[in-house]
Design an enzyme around this catalytic site. Structure first.
Site, PDB file in Angstrom:
ATOM      1  CB  CYS A 149       0.558   1.487   4.148  1.00 29.90           C
ATOM      2  SG  CYS A 149      -1.188   1.060   4.138  1.00 29.90           S
ATOM      3  CB  CYS A 193      -0.898  -0.044   1.237  1.00 34.20           C
ATOM      4  SG  CYS A 193      -1.700   1.498   1.675  1.00 34.20           S
TER       5      CYS A 193
END
Length: 89
Positions: free
Chosen positions: A17, A14
């Site tokens: 992230c 991600c």
């Protein structure tokens, strides 16, 4: 003293992230005496993600006394914004 718990649900694949990771680490180092920080990889803890209704990553949840008090889906722009979110209320 029972610390508030902060859980971050994220994934290695991600992009947001990855951007949030250094902010998370910085704030965890600064506030580790006041909060318990726990990072969860959604690909390794699917039952825990289901239990907490994680629909997107990153998602950060603040618990007080084992009860969820607030959550945020998405990253924080910087450490100050994350600290403000944790400490307000």
């Amino acid at each position: 003293m029972n610390k508030n718990k902060v859980m971050n649900f994220s994934a290695t694949w991600c992009g947001p992230c990855k951007l949030f990771a250094p902010i998370w680490n910085d704030v965890a180092a600064q506030l580790g005496d006041k909060f318990e920080f726990e990072k969860i990889d959604i690909d390794e803890c699917e039952p825990l993600c289901e239990q907490h209704g994680i629909a997107s990553v990153p998602t950060t949840i603040l618990f007080h006394g084992g009860t969820e008090v607030k959550r945020r889906s998405g990253s924080f722009p910087n450490a100050n914004a994350f600290i403000e979110w944790l400490t307000q209320n």
